[in-house]
Design a protein around this motif. Structure first.
Motif, short mmCIF file in Angstrom:
data_model
loop_
_atom_site.label_atom_id
_atom_site.label_comp_id
_atom_site.label_asym_id
_atom_site.label_seq_id
_atom_site.Cartn_x
_atom_site.Cartn_y
_atom_site.Cartn_z
N GLU A 131 13.21 -26.80 3.73
CA GLU A 131 14.48 -26.08 3.92
C GLU A 131 15.26 -26.04 2.61
OE1 GLU A 131 14.35 -24.86 8.03
OE2 GLU A 131 15.57 -24.29 6.30
N ASN A 167 15.97 -22.72 0.12
CA ASN A 167 17.31 -22.37 -0.36
C ASN A 167 17.29 -22.13 -1.87
OD1 ASN A 167 18.46 -22.55 2.16
ND2 ASN A 167 19.35 -24.58 1.84
N GLY A 215 16.16 -17.67 3.96
CA GLY A 215 17.20 -18.15 4.86
C GLY A 215 17.64 -17.04 5.81
N GLY A 230 19.37 -25.99 5.60
CA GLY A 230 19.76 -26.97 4.59
C GLY A 230 20.75 -27.98 5.14
MG LIG Z 1 18.37 -22.34 4.19
#
Ligand SMILES: [Mg+2]
Ligand SMILES: Nc1ncnc2c1ncn2[C@@H]1O[C@H](COP(=O)(O)OP(=O)(O)OP(=O)(O)O)[C@@H](O)[C@H]1O
Ligand SMILES: Nc1ncnc2c1ncn2[C@@H]1O[C@H](COP(=O)(O)OP(=O)(O)OP(=O)(O)O)[C@@H](O)[C@H]1O
Ligand SMILES: [Mg+2]
Lengths: 466, 466
Positions: free
Chosen positions: A35, A39, A106, A112
């Motif tokens: 994750e 990002n 995302g 995140g």
């Molecule tokens: Mg993300």
């Protein structure tokens, strides 16, 4: 007597973190890793910057069994986060810059944040983030997450002069994990990322001190994905009302159509109004609920809207895809196909696929190993519930006579402004009919070409024998 | 430049309703149906009431193709909803009475609300709910959902004297759907529910005017599920801090353990404190973060906590399960097994399973048709990603010599205070090792017994021949 309760988004995902891939310590460590990595990749590519990402994972303390406390450090040279958004972006669930109609890894606004929350609930330690958008200052925050309120809690804030004009983001936090269980998934994730994104430079130091270095072997980036307007076939009645309400009330519905929707020009708008028998010069302020409903129903019935454009998408491209697979797997044969753009429910998508044979492709001789990707993310779990797996299982492979002395790798990549993931854990893609169809066309195309190649290899071998 | 946005829970699930089973009009109609039906079944069973549920689905208007606007009416004789909670329960995402540690079909606090929201976004029509908890009044609300704020909007409120002492809930709303596509799933859902819950009386009138009546054939209910305390192995550091904070600060940690956790008495507590070398008379107010961390780590390491009790669970029971399968499928052979309670991560669970052969069991001769259930909900989709499917595929069926002239039905039912669903759509269960193990034991047990029965049938046939 029943006790009613309301949960905040962070409370809900705290209790149900298994929905997002935070199941056992090994899987949770993998999910947190990916994750944050995704990002960072988004932050670089959305700016048109060649990614350079450094990840250092250290075991701080061994717990019972294979579990341990780890420190994860990740740094990127991406966009950075504007100072006023740093804490909310990482400390609040459902806070995101990915809520626009644009292709990115995302999409949900929680990955995140949930990784950091998972670290907090397993270690009690605060999170450190350092970020700069390349401006005058670099900001450092130390914070934790108020799960009850879905809000960040500042522990400390620092601001230093950005003398070198650095731009990017660094995150440091602690989390429980099981690296013995997670390592092969983490390493494969990076390897498969390098195969599809050979323009990224990735350095990863694992808890044993081993450096995994994936150098950049190509300096061209795929196109930057473009934000796009909604498509008439992608909206429901509620969205239409919202769009009308947020437009100037003096606009005519003709202006509203042309300004609001993707690929709707005045010609298409006029064709639509003739079909729908709606007066184009009606002002938005004059619309009542019944008229809006009629507009909506005619939207669904009108066949004349141009399908969503693939130009907003950012596929890998056949050249980059081929390079990446060759670099990571050194196959004897590799073939790449890029299907033309298609769409489902008003969202454009494209399938890119590759077939590689031999070399370091993992698997059984003659077996087909499936490598799945969505918006450049490698999907390592839930193969059984993925559309590509379903398509492959429904193809009668025996009708494609092919070399079977080495493993075959089948790479399926889907890019879209909205990838239909089956869960917030982003591991499997739903079998939307349009996507299923395109994946099947791509796979059959590659199998036919590999059958041709196989025949030529066999002929050559037989010629040599004679 | 990136635009950051925060979404409310309703906005998030509105945009991502496919995560909850609201994909195409056929599947959405099915999902709306089952979410409301499951709310009604919970409302009855949690009160110990034999369920009587009436569902009427009418097509109001045909749209283009197979799509139409439907009116769904559902009525139950369950607990009703207390007046002050009616609007929030059905008009707000993450508002629920199922957020306690207790077995129920509902678990996420969004299914029913999302069904009504789906109706609103596809038809623009308000929702009607009528409910009474059996008291002096019956309340009727007409409302819609403010998606931006995640709040109900009252259109009208009525209160009438409850002269007959009625108790229950009625919901009426409109939604877009495709009954041609949904019908076999809806009818199978009800049929499979009747097989596992033959104590329920279900009347369903479909859009063609056909009445599907599932009469009650048994008047014993399974035990009412009990709410339970958390188990020491089911909590993380954050939860421990929350539990400590919400306890009287003058308590000793010894009192805290005994009062807070499931099946922890003073003997177990004292054993734990000796193991952990923590002074039992320490007051909660004296605990600092380091001590809490130490307490938490010792929790995880201590092997002396009694495993969660299965008494809080509400399995169907072998008698009721057998009755239901016989009533719905009239098999030639049916065998039921109820595994003893087990647990994962501090949550108790049990597997009940059945094997039925012949009669109206659907499928190919010799083939095994899997019927999956969780907390009495039939799971009709995502078989490929479910734990039971994985277990069945890993069993070498040829080692069980069995009759293969008719289809075999394998029914797997999992009850738990927390079913590990893979998504909020509740169609597949994650392959938690403890659950996978129990499912395998149950399936192998049934296969062995069916093998025995098969041999006896073959012997009888051969004896007759001679
Ligand atoms: Mg993300
Ligand atoms: N390394 C980074 N560089 C720049 N921005 C970042 C970085 N990490 C996070 N962000 C910002 O924080 C936001 C929230 O991130 P988070 O991972 O929680 O959700 P998301 O990426 O938007 O969606 P998803 O849940 O699908 O990952 C992002 O949308 C992005 O704006
Ligand atoms: N028919 C009903 N009778 C009594 N209470 C109901 C009924 N329908 C809904 N409720 C109440 O409304 C709450 C919210 O329902 P909703 O379906 O949105 O979520 P849930 O059932 O709690 O969880 P899930 O998302 O898993 O279904 C329920 O918890 C219950 O308290
Ligand atoms: Mg519900």
């Amino acid at each position: 007597v029943e006790s009613y309760q309301e949960l905040s988004p962070s409370e809900f995902f705290y209790r149900n973190k298994q929905l997002a891939g935070f199941t056992n310590p090994a899987r949770s460590l993998y999910t947190a890793f990916r994750e944050l990595f995704e990002n960072s990749m988004d932050a670089c590519e959305l700016m048109g910057v060649l990614p350079q990402i450094i990840i250092i994972l250290r075991e701080i303390k061994r717990l019972s069994g294979v579990r341990g406390i780890y420190k994860l450090y990740i740094q990127d040279n991406g966009s950075g986060i504007p100072e006023r958004h740093i804490l909310n972006a990482l400390g609040k669930i459902f806070y995101s810059s990915k809520y626009v109609i644009r292709q990115s890894r995302g999409t949900f606004g929680l990955g995140g944040t949930l990784a950091l929350l998972y670290g907090q609930i397993t270690t009690g330690r605060p999170i450190k983030v350092v970020s700069s958008i390349g401006g005058r200052y670099i900001y450092q925050y130390i914070f934790s997450i108020d799960i009850n309120k879905n809000e960040p809690i500042i522990h400390s804030k620092k601001r230093v002069l950005n003398k070198l004009g650095w731009r990017g983001t660094i995150i440091e936090f602690y989390l429980e994990g099981n690296y013995i269980g997670a390592s092969r998934y983490i390493i494969n994730y990076l390897k498969y990322t390098a195969a599809i994104s050979p323009y990224a430079e990735i350095l990863y130091v694992d808890p044993f001190g081993t450096l995994y270095y994936f150098p950049r072997t190509i300096t061209m980036l795929p196109p930057i994905p473009k934000e796009t307007k909604p498509h008439p076939h992608g909206i429901d009645l509620e969205m239409l009302k919202i769009l009308i309400k947020s437009s100037p009330p003096e606009w005519t519905i003709r202006e509203f159509l042309v300004n609001t929707f993707h690929r709707v020009g005045y010609n298409t708008a006029d064709k639509f109004f003739r079909f729908a028998r709606i007066y184009p010069a009606t002002r938005l302020s004059e619309l009542n609920d019944d008229l809006i409903k009629r507009l909506y129903n005619k939207f669904r019935e009108f066949g004349g809207f141009r399908s969503p454009s693939g130009d907003v998408l950012s596929p890998i491209g056949e050249k980059i895809f081929r390079e990446g697979i060759i670099k990571e797997f050194h196959p004897e044969y590799v073939d790449v196909v890029s299907r033309p753009p298609s769409s489902y429910s008003g969202y454009p998508f494209r399938i890119e696929a590759a077939l590689a044979y031999g070399g370091d492709i993992p698997g059984e001789p003659g077996g087909i190993t499936l490598f799945r990707y969505a918006n450049k993310i490698p999907l390592l779990f839930d193969e059984g519930s993925d559309v590509s797996s379903k398509v492959l299982n429904n193809i009668n492979l025996s009708s494609y006579k092919r070399l079977s002395d080495k493993p075959i790798g089948l790479f399926i990549h889907i890019v879209s402004t909205k990838v239909p993931f089956k869960s917030v854990g982003k591991e499997a893609i739903a079998d939307i009919p349009e996507i299923e169809h395109e994946v099947e066309l791509a796979i059959r195309f590659l199998l036919r070409r590999f059958t041709k190649y196989s025949r030529s290899v066999v002929r050559r071998i037989e010629a040599r024998k004679r």
